[in-house]
Design an enzyme around this catalytic site. Structure first.
Site, PDB file in Angstrom:
ATOM      1  N   ASP A   1       0.856  -1.197   0.000  1.00  7.52           N
ATOM      2  CA  ASP A   1       0.000   0.000   0.000  1.00  7.52           C
ATOM      3  C   ASP A   1       0.889   1.243   0.000  1.00  7.52           C
ATOM      4  O   ASP A   1       1.086   1.895   1.020  1.00  7.52           O
ATOM      5  CB  ASP A   1      -0.915  -0.039   1.229  1.00  7.52           C
ATOM      6  CG  ASP A   1      -1.898   1.128   1.253  1.00  7.52           C
ATOM      7  OD1 ASP A   1      -2.067   1.785   0.203  1.00  7.52           O
ATOM      8  OD2 ASP A   1      -2.478   1.386   2.325  1.00  7.52           O
TER       9      ASP A   1
ATOM     10  N   HIS B   1      32.856 -24.227  18.242  1.00  5.37           N
ATOM     11  CA  HIS B   1      34.288 -24.037  17.981  1.00  5.37           C
ATOM     12  C   HIS B   1      34.548 -22.546  17.763  1.00  5.37           C
ATOM     13  O   HIS B   1      33.725 -21.857  17.147  1.00  5.37           O
ATOM     14  CB  HIS B   1      34.672 -24.828  16.726  1.00  5.37           C
ATOM     15  CG  HIS B   1      36.093 -24.630  16.286  1.00  5.37           C
ATOM     16  ND1 HIS B   1      37.171 -25.005  17.049  1.00  5.37           N
ATOM     17  CD2 HIS B   1      36.611 -24.108  15.144  1.00  5.37           C
ATOM     18  CE1 HIS B   1      38.295 -24.735  16.401  1.00  5.37           C
ATOM     19  NE2 HIS B   1      37.983 -24.177  15.250  1.00  5.37           N
ATOM     20  N   ASN B   2      35.684 -22.047  18.261  1.00  5.48           N
ATOM     21  CA  ASN B   2      35.996 -20.615  18.097  1.00  5.48           C
ATOM     22  C   ASN B   2      34.773 -19.762  18.443  1.00  5.48           C
ATOM     23  O   ASN B   2      34.377 -18.867  17.688  1.00  5.48           O
ATOM     24  CB  ASN B   2      36.444 -20.314  16.653  1.00  5.48           C
ATOM     25  CG  ASN B   2      37.830 -20.841  16.347  1.00  5.48           C
ATOM     26  OD1 ASN B   2      38.560 -21.256  17.238  1.00  5.48           O
ATOM     27  ND2 ASN B   2      38.199 -20.839  15.075  1.00  5.48           N
TER      28      ASN B   2
ATOM     29  N   GLU C   1      34.217 -22.577  23.404  1.00  2.00           N
ATOM     30  CA  GLU C   1      35.678 -22.543  23.338  1.00  2.00           C
ATOM     31  C   GLU C   1      36.193 -21.140  23.645  1.00  2.00           C
ATOM     32  O   GLU C   1      35.605 -20.142  23.215  1.00  2.00           O
ATOM     33  CB  GLU C   1      36.174 -22.978  21.958  1.00  2.00           C
ATOM     34  CG  GLU C   1      37.693 -23.089  21.908  1.00  2.00           C
ATOM     35  CD  GLU C   1      38.211 -23.524  20.542  1.00  2.00           C
ATOM     36  OE1 GLU C   1      39.337 -24.034  20.497  1.00  2.00           O
ATOM     37  OE2 GLU C   1      37.501 -23.333  19.531  1.00  2.00           O
TER      38      GLU C   1
ATOM     39  N   ASP D   1      39.923 -19.178  23.476  1.00  2.00           N
ATOM     40  CA  ASP D   1      41.349 -19.176  23.117  1.00  2.00           C
ATOM     41  C   ASP D   1      42.032 -18.012  23.830  1.00  2.00           C
ATOM     42  O   ASP D   1      41.801 -16.851  23.485  1.00  2.00           O
ATOM     43  CB  ASP D   1      41.529 -19.002  21.607  1.00  2.00           C
ATOM     44  CG  ASP D   1      41.069 -20.224  20.828  1.00  2.00           C
ATOM     45  OD1 ASP D   1      40.539 -21.150  21.448  1.00  2.00           O
ATOM     46  OD2 ASP D   1      41.216 -20.230  19.591  1.00  2.00           O
TER      47      ASP D   1
ATOM     48  N   HIS E   1      41.697 -15.296  17.890  1.00  2.00           N
ATOM     49  CA  HIS E   1      42.328 -16.386  17.153  1.00  2.00           C
ATOM     50  C   HIS E   1      43.781 -15.987  16.918  1.00  2.00           C
ATOM     51  O   HIS E   1      44.063 -15.107  16.106  1.00  2.00           O
ATOM     52  CB  HIS E   1      41.592 -16.641  15.841  1.00  2.00           C
ATOM     53  CG  HIS E   1      41.815 -18.025  15.309  1.00  2.00           C
ATOM     54  ND1 HIS E   1      42.631 -18.297  14.248  1.00  2.00           N
ATOM     55  CD2 HIS E   1      41.332 -19.222  15.726  1.00  2.00           C
ATOM     56  CE1 HIS E   1      42.637 -19.603  14.022  1.00  2.00           C
ATOM     57  NE2 HIS E   1      41.852 -20.184  14.904  1.00  2.00           N
TER      58      HIS E   1
ATOM     59  N   GLU F   1      41.651 -23.198  25.351  1.00  2.00           N
ATOM     60  CA  GLU F   1      42.895 -23.314  24.588  1.00  2.00           C
ATOM     61  C   GLU F   1      43.840 -22.268  25.167  1.00  2.00           C
ATOM     62  O   GLU F   1      43.698 -21.072  24.916  1.00  2.00           O
ATOM     63  CB  GLU F   1      42.657 -23.099  23.091  1.00  2.00           C
ATOM     64  CG  GLU F   1      43.895 -23.420  22.271  1.00  2.00           C
ATOM     65  CD  GLU F   1      43.626 -23.411  20.775  1.00  2.00           C
ATOM     66  OE1 GLU F   1      44.493 -22.909  20.043  1.00  2.00           O
ATOM     67  OE2 GLU F   1      42.578 -23.898  20.354  1.00  2.00           O
TER      68      GLU F   1
ATOM     69  N   LYS G   1      37.478 -27.452  30.853  1.00  2.00           N
ATOM     70  CA  LYS G   1      38.259 -28.456  30.117  1.00  2.00           C
ATOM     71  C   LYS G   1      39.617 -27.823  29.816  1.00  2.00           C
ATOM     72  O   LYS G   1      39.702 -26.829  29.092  1.00  2.00           O
ATOM     73  CB  LYS G   1      37.559 -28.851  28.815  1.00  2.00           C
ATOM     74  CG  LYS G   1      38.431 -29.726  27.906  1.00  2.00           C
ATOM     75  CD  LYS G   1      37.922 -29.712  26.476  1.00  2.00           C
ATOM     76  CE  LYS G   1      38.933 -30.288  25.499  1.00  2.00           C
ATOM     77  NZ  LYS G   1      40.143 -29.488  25.312  1.00  2.00           N
TER      78      LYS G   1
ATOM     79  N   LYS H   1      44.323 -28.446  30.627  1.00  2.00           N
ATOM     80  CA  LYS H   1      45.402 -29.283  31.151  1.00  2.00           C
ATOM     81  C   LYS H   1      45.349 -29.295  32.674  1.00  2.00           C
ATOM     82  O   LYS H   1      44.839 -28.376  33.299  1.00  2.00           O
ATOM     83  CB  LYS H   1      46.748 -28.746  30.680  1.00  2.00           C
ATOM     84  CG  LYS H   1      46.906 -28.669  29.183  1.00  2.00           C
ATOM     85  CD  LYS H   1      46.689 -30.001  28.497  1.00  2.00           C
ATOM     86  CE  LYS H   1      47.810 -30.953  28.797  1.00  2.00           C
ATOM     87  NZ  LYS H   1      49.103 -30.458  28.310  1.00  2.00           N
TER      88      LYS H   1
ATOM     89  N   SER I   1      41.296 -34.379  22.315  1.00  2.00           N
ATOM     90  CA  SER I   1      40.689 -33.630  21.216  1.00  2.00           C
ATOM     91  C   SER I   1      41.315 -34.065  19.907  1.00  2.00           C
ATOM     92  O   SER I   1      42.521 -34.340  19.842  1.00  2.00           O
ATOM     93  CB  SER I   1      40.905 -32.124  21.410  1.00  2.00           C
ATOM     94  OG  SER I   1      40.182 -31.656  22.520  1.00  2.00           O
TER      95      SER I   1
ATOM     96  N   ARG J   1      36.517 -34.674  22.091  1.00  2.00           N
ATOM     97  CA  ARG J   1      36.116 -33.472  21.358  1.00  2.00           C
ATOM     98  C   ARG J   1      36.732 -33.503  19.969  1.00  2.00           C
ATOM     99  O   ARG J   1      37.911 -33.848  19.815  1.00  2.00           O
ATOM    100  CB  ARG J   1      36.573 -32.220  22.107  1.00  2.00           C
ATOM    101  CG  ARG J   1      36.244 -30.907  21.406  1.00  2.00           C
ATOM    102  CD  ARG J   1      36.675 -29.711  22.261  1.00  2.00           C
ATOM    103  NE  ARG J   1      36.362 -28.449  21.624  1.00  2.00           N
ATOM    104  CZ  ARG J   1      37.171 -27.787  20.801  1.00  2.00           C
ATOM    105  NH1 ARG J   1      38.375 -28.281  20.513  1.00  2.00           N
ATOM    106  NH2 ARG J   1      36.806 -26.635  20.268  1.00  2.00           N
TER     107      ARG J   1
ATOM    108  N   ASP K   1      14.922 -23.562  -5.477  1.00  2.00           N
ATOM    109  CA  ASP K   1      14.416 -22.962  -6.711  1.00  2.00           C
ATOM    110  C   ASP K   1      15.233 -23.531  -7.871  1.00  2.00           C
ATOM    111  O   ASP K   1      16.434 -23.280  -7.969  1.00  2.00           O
ATOM    112  CB  ASP K   1      14.568 -21.440  -6.618  1.00  2.00           C
ATOM    113  CG  ASP K   1      14.069 -20.732  -7.875  1.00  2.00           C
ATOM    114  OD1 ASP K   1      13.367 -21.363  -8.679  1.00  2.00           O
ATOM    115  OD2 ASP K   1      14.399 -19.536  -8.041  1.00  2.00           O
TER     116      ASP K   1
END
Length: 751
Positions: free
Chosen positions: A147, A305-306, A335, A337, A350, A384, A433, A435, A515, A542, A699
């Site tokens: 409209d 992840h990341n 995660e 880092d 990262h 990490e 998680k 060491k 991991s 993991r 499509d």
């Protein structure tokens, strides 16, 4: 305005202010703050806004697209301006899917509260609409868009143009006939209510009418007995059909007379079929209904992840919002880092890339706020760790001080575990998680060294790629230092190097976990699938995407689930097939982020092999037959005027290797409105307990790749047989009502 507030109920006052309009600051960053005039339109669901200097240009969005309203400084943008604007002036609108937040600042606390309470009320209204109300609102939204002169009327020429916008290609004579019927005043134009009526006539569905006729004795209604018969013979409801039939009439029949007579009209029948109860996904399995008292290793766990990234892993933005989005989707393993920050505060990004940095402590604060909003089952923080001992100790301090009782710091019963605790026992807890120096058995004897062998895991985390590893000068050391304070916080998820299945069987502790990159995990699955399954019955593992996936693309998680891997980490920020499968897997069981593995994957002596499912005791393959009948109101993928989709439907099965298959219908030319196929696709599924079924609408294009229209993915075990609607989702996993596919599903044992 305050005077009005004292005279009217809170909600009416808020909605009145919103409809009158407010000038609010739209904030994108500390330096970008601009005034915009916002107001709620008359439909009560559309918010309109513009710059007072932008002439006729304006923008709108629907309240149905808004997921939540956050008060105060609850976004990164708002935190950045916290010193300039007090919390009581600030609020954030959070949208479904991947659309960015809208951060706003009001001139007064009263005005901010009016918008906060008003939008929340409208969100609640949108969420509680029934199917008919939702459909009518969708039609009204289209009317508003078309409209152009805002006179609230549309002539036949404008209606034809609108139908093209809505993906409808239809016979002009038929459209004119229906238009004339709806134009009760014979004015040559339709007002919004008349247009809704016109659209209802346009969308009467022959395929639903035919099913109705098969069971209706008089062709006008279904008696209670006839509806029971339909539910028993077609919908597979058996003995419960009698009580359910009465409930369906009460719930979906719009005619009060029919309800009194315990009967259902065609309109009520169609509303039932289009409802959640008529969905292909069994609604009972959407609820939390699995046994949550088994060891953690017996569950698939939704994992990211990341998690800090909103985009790719080379230049993407790191954001607290990425953690919030993942947790809102039911993610239970995030995660982090960590790298040394220049001012003594650990940062997350990262490593050795151009991704932006955020503070570790801010992430932990975000976890405290959002970890348990969607699910109260445990969250695992996969660390990490690239920090030196000093900043590792800072991390440990932040974890303890910010999370407090939420953080698990010791075994639940003070005993050395022989098996992992259950999600139920760990409700409301955050697990680290990382060491660990020594094991739980040593109670961190003071004679232990603070050094950890580099062979355990590169950089105390997951060795992903050259870009994620420490610089050469650091990796030449055979030992890496670990903070005692941080080590103490690791309880049930101690990261260790994988020394082979024989070592895991004879030496490994249940709280130790390894991991694997996707390539390593795939090789282990191929070479020793059954051993991998047995190992994963006792311990967590993991898996994560290859470091070569610099665009943050994903691997197929099904390959990892086939061998019982619990923490199959994906880039949640990247839409596509892999995230569709993840969403489909975890849509069941209350979207709590934990799904119980099949019984043959929970047995530490299991002989199941994904390559030979027929060798398993209790092997029961299933036959799946799907009649693809029709689709309704498919969205346009090409916005060029006059362009209408040529849809096809593909059904894809994901599971053990023998079950990986797909079948598709032919395409229908120029009809995204109500294409009809009536084509049947047949499958044999060897491991139904592991399989996912993905419905995709595309499509068709002769010269290039087909365009994606919508999809829906669900576990095979959650399928409801009978006449069902598949409510389609967009590429980023958000609903696109009222788009759906109508199917007839039959599931039977293969004899």
């Amino acid at each position: 305005m305050k005077k009005i507030k004292t005279q009217l109920p809170e909600t009416l006052w808020a909605l009145g202010l919103m409809m009158a309009g407010s000038t609010l600051r739209k904030v994108k960053s500390r330096s970008w703050k601009k005034q915009r005039h916002f107001r709620l339109l008359e439909d009560g669901l559309t918010i309109w806004y513009k710059s007072r200097w932008a002439g006729k240009g304006h923008s709108t969005f629907s309240v149905m697209d808004v997921e939540a309203v956050r008060e105060g400084h609850q976004s990164e943008v708002m935190l950045s301006i916290a010193e300039e604007f007090p919390a009581e002036l600030c609020f954030t609108l959070v949208f479904h899917g991947r659309q960015g937040n809208l951060d706003l600042v009001a001139d007064s606390p009263e005005e901010a509260q009016a918008w906060i309470q008003g939008v929340r009320k409208l969100i609640h209204k949108a969420q509680t609409m029934d199917e008919q109300e939702r459909q009518d609102q969708w039609v009204r939204d289209w009317f508003q868009k078309a409209d152009k002169n805002k006179d609230g009327k549309m002539n036949f020429k404008e209606v034809k143009k609108l139908l093209k916008m809505m993906n409808v290609e239809m016979n002009e004579d038929n459209a004119l006939h229906l238009f004339t019927m709806a134009d009760k005043c014979e004015s040559g134009s339709l007002e919004i209510e008349q247009f809704v009526h016109f659209y209802q006539m346009l969308t009467q569905r022959d395929e639903v009418w035919k099913v109705f006729q098969d069971y209706s004795g008089d062709g006008e209604r279904l008696t209670l007995e006839e509806l029971e018969t339909f539910l028993r013979l077609e919908q597979g409801e058996g003995d419960q059909s009698s009580q359910h039939a009465q409930q369906l009439i009460q719930r979906y029949e719009p005619s009060e007379t029919a309800v009194k007579e315990s009967s259902m009209s065609l309109e009520g029948f169609q509303m039932y079929l289009c409802s959640q109860e008529g969905s292909v996904f069994n609604p009972a399995l959407l609820e939390l209904q699995q046994d949550m008292n088994q060891p953690l290793s017996h569950y698939f766990i939704s994992s990211s992840h990341n998690t800090y990234l909103l985009e790719d892993q080379l230049r993407g933005q790191s954001s607290l919002e990425a953690y919030i989005q993942a947790l809102k989707r039911g993610c239970r393993c995030v995660e982090v880092d960590c790298w040394d920050g220049s001012d003594g505060e650990p940062v997350v990004y990262h490593g050795h890339t151009l991704t932006s940095k955020i503070l570790f402590r801010d992430i932990i604060s975000t976890l405290k706020e959002y970890a348990f909003k969607v699910s109260d089952f445990p969250v695992i923080v996969s660390l990490e760790n690239h920090c030196g001992v000093e900043q590792q100790t800072v991390m440990a301090t932040h974890l303890r001080q910010i999370l407090g009782e939420m953080l698990l710091t010791a075994p639940l019963d003070g005993q050395i575990p022989h098996m992992l605790p259950s999600p139920q026992e760990l409700r409301g807890k955050i697990l680290l998680k990382a060491k660990k120096i020594g094991g739980l058995e040593t109670h961190l004897d003071e004679t232990l060294t603070d050094e950890v062998s580099d062979e355990d895991e590169t950089a105390n985390g997951d060795a992903e790629s050259p870009s994620a590893e420490d610089p050469p000068a650091e990796t030449t050391n055979k030992k890496s230092k670990l903070s005692r304070e941080l080590s103490d916080l690791v309880v049930y998820c101690k990261s260790v190097h994988f020394h082979g299945f024989e070592h895991a069987r004879s030496q490994a502790k249940c709280y130790e976990m390894s991991s694997f990159s996707e390539s390593k995990a795939k090789k282990l699955a191929k070479d020793a699938g059954s051993e991998f399954i047995r190992c994963n019955a006792r311990q967590l593992c993991r898996t994560y995407p290859s470091g070569l996936r610099t665009d943050s693309s994903n691997y197929n998680p099904q390959d990892m689930w086939n061998v019982g891997c619990q923490i199959v980490a994906l880039n949640f920020q990247t839409a596509g097939l892999e995230m569709d499968l993840n969403d489909g897997r975890f849509r069941q069981n209350g979207c709590c982020g934990y799904v119980l593995k099949p019984d043959f994957m929970r047995d530490a002596d299991s002989s199941f092999s994904p390559d030979r499912p027929e060798d398993r005791p209790g092997y029961k393959p299933a036959r799946l037959s799907i009649q693809v009948i029709s689709a309704q109101q498919l969205p346009k993928v090409n916005q060029k005027e006059g362009s209408i989709v040529d849809p096809l439907v593909r059904v894809e099965i994901y599971g053990v290797p023998q079950d990986q298959t797909k079948e598709e219908t032919g395409h229908i030319n120029n009809n995204g409105f109500n294409p009809v196929w009536n084509e049947t696709l047949n499958f044999i599924v060897h491991s139904p307990e592991l399989a996912l079924v993905r419905f995709v609408v595309e499509d068709h294009d002769k010269t290039s790749r087909n365009d994606f229209i919508g999809q829906f993915t669900l576990p095979f075990t959650c399928i409801q047989p009978g006449y069902r609607h598949i409510h389609l989702l967009s590429k980023d996993g958000t609903a696109i009502p009222p788009s759906s596919v109508f199917v007839n599903v039959n599931v039977s044992e293969l004899t």
